[in-house]
Each structure stands twice: as structure tokens, then as C-alpha cells.
Design a protein around this motif. Structure first.
Motif: not given
Length: 60
Positions: A9, A43-44
Motif C-alpha cells: 500500500e 487500496k488508498i
């Protein structure tokens, strides 16, 4: 295993920040940058990037 996920990540986040700098420098158009962010939004946190930050209310 959690450290491996965290490292991935942070690598993705770092790469996107580099791409953001290309956008800010005018090397890539905004729509390309936004499309790349949309691909990784699961994911972010995309609110950490310039094109998704709220504009100041006093400025137009």
C-alpha cells in the motif's frame, strides 16, 4: 503478512504521489491522473491527492 500488505500500500501510495507530481508539472493531463487514481481508490485514500482536495470556500 500484514507488513507485506502495508508495504504494498505504501508503494502504491508513493507511486501515485510521483504521478501526481507529473500532473502538477503539466506532464500528464488531469483526466489521466484521475483515471489512475480511480483504478486504485480501493487500496488508498484518494482524498490525499490534489485533484480531490476541497477548494477554499473564500476563493473562487
Amino acid at each position: 503478512m500484514n507488513k507485506l500488505i502495508a508495504d504494498k500500500e505504501s508503494n502504491v501510495f508513493g507511486a501515485l504521489k510521483l504521478i501526481e507530481q507529473l500532473y502538477l508539472d503539466g506532464e500528464i493531463p488531469g483526466y489521466v491522473f484521475r483515471n489512475i487514481l480511480r483504478e486504485h481508490q480501493d487500496k488508498i485514500n484518494v482524498s490525499d491527492f490534489v485533484c480531490y482536495k476541497k477548494k477554499d470556500e473564500g476563493k473562487e
